[in-house]
Design a protein around this motif. Structure first.
Motif, PDB file in Angstrom:
ATOM      1  N   ALA A   2       0.816  -1.246   0.080  1.00 12.04           N
ATOM      2  CA  ALA A   2       0.036   0.012   0.002  1.00 12.04           C
ATOM      3  C   ALA A   2       0.924   1.118   0.040  1.00 12.04           C
ATOM      4  O   ALA A   2       0.632   2.238  -0.744  1.00 12.04           O
ATOM      5  CB  ALA A   2      -1.008  -0.054   1.033  1.00 12.04           C
ATOM      6  N   LEU A  16      -4.586   6.518   4.000  1.00 16.23           N
ATOM      7  CA  LEU A  16      -4.179   5.215   4.218  1.00 16.23           C
ATOM      8  C   LEU A  16      -4.245   4.669   5.584  1.00 16.23           C
ATOM      9  O   LEU A  16      -4.367   5.563   6.641  1.00 16.23           O
ATOM     10  CB  LEU A  16      -2.913   4.937   4.025  1.00 16.23           C
ATOM     11  N   LEU A  18      -3.047   1.461   7.726  1.00 19.87           N
ATOM     12  CA  LEU A  18      -2.154   0.513   7.471  1.00 19.87           C
ATOM     13  C   LEU A  18      -2.027  -0.272   8.694  1.00 19.87           C
ATOM     14  O   LEU A  18      -2.151   0.076   9.754  1.00 19.87           O
ATOM     15  CB  LEU A  18      -0.606   0.979   7.095  1.00 19.87           C
ATOM     16  N   ILE A  21       2.898  -3.416   9.660  1.00 18.37           N
ATOM     17  CA  ILE A  21       4.070  -2.486   8.825  1.00 18.37           C
ATOM     18  C   ILE A  21       5.252  -3.389   8.753  1.00 18.37           C
ATOM     19  O   ILE A  21       5.756  -3.695   9.894  1.00 18.37           O
ATOM     20  CB  ILE A  21       4.374  -1.198   9.615  1.00 18.37           C
TER      21      ILE A  21
END
Length: 169
Positions: A2, A16, A18, A21
């Motif tokens: 992404a 975004l 997310l 990570i």
């Protein structure tokens, strides 16, 4: 992925969210696949490296790639299950049989192992530190980072590094 998409096409991204990570750096791959995470889950690690002869364990990604692309289905599936079960055994702090059973499914195992190993063998198709170095491209795009402190696949330091480079998150 992404982040890579947003950095390549910032005009198409309005925000975004997310989770988990993973920055794709060699050090991130090495954390999980070169023995450091094994200190947390030593029994699962032993099962993971089982299909690889000791003399090939200095390059586990290469050794697994060789087996995951083998023409021998038994070799391919053995490597895929070892890879996938390692991941399934270490994505939760406490053992979760349902998660491990899901990762043990032959179709799940083969698809997870082959795509991940292919990406890791090719350094996730990124230059070193690419995602962090290109954060200026999306610095003004708002975002949320959702990350578990006990995520052993993606240690929290990666989320912290990302947030430090992304003031809008």
């Amino acid at each position: 992925l992404a982040l890579a998409y947003a950095q390549t096409h910032p005009e198409r991204v309005s925000g975004l969210i997310l989770s988990g990570i993973f920055l794709g750096r060699d050090e991130d791959v090495n954390w999980f696949f070169n023995g450091k995470a094994a200190r947390i889950f030593p029994e699962a690690w032993e099962h993971f490296i089982e299909p690889i002869p000791p003399e090939e364990r200095d390059d586990l990604i290469g050794a697994f790639y060789k087996r995951l692309t083998s023409s021998n289905e038994i070799v391919r599936m053995g490597a895929a299950k070892a890879w996938s079960i390692w991941e399934g055994s270490s994505i939760t702090l406490l053992p979760d049989k349902k998660v491990v059973d899901h990762f043990s499914d032959p179709h799940i195992a083969l698809s997870i192992a082959r795509i991940e190993c292919h990406y890791f063998r090719n350094h996730c198709f990124f230059r070193p530190n690419q995602l962090l170095e290109q954060m200026d491209r999306i610095g003004d795009i708002p975002g949320y980072i959702v990350h578990g402190r006990y995520d052993m696949v993606c240690p929290i330091d990666q989320a912290v590094l990302l947030q430090q480079r992304w003031p809008a998150a």
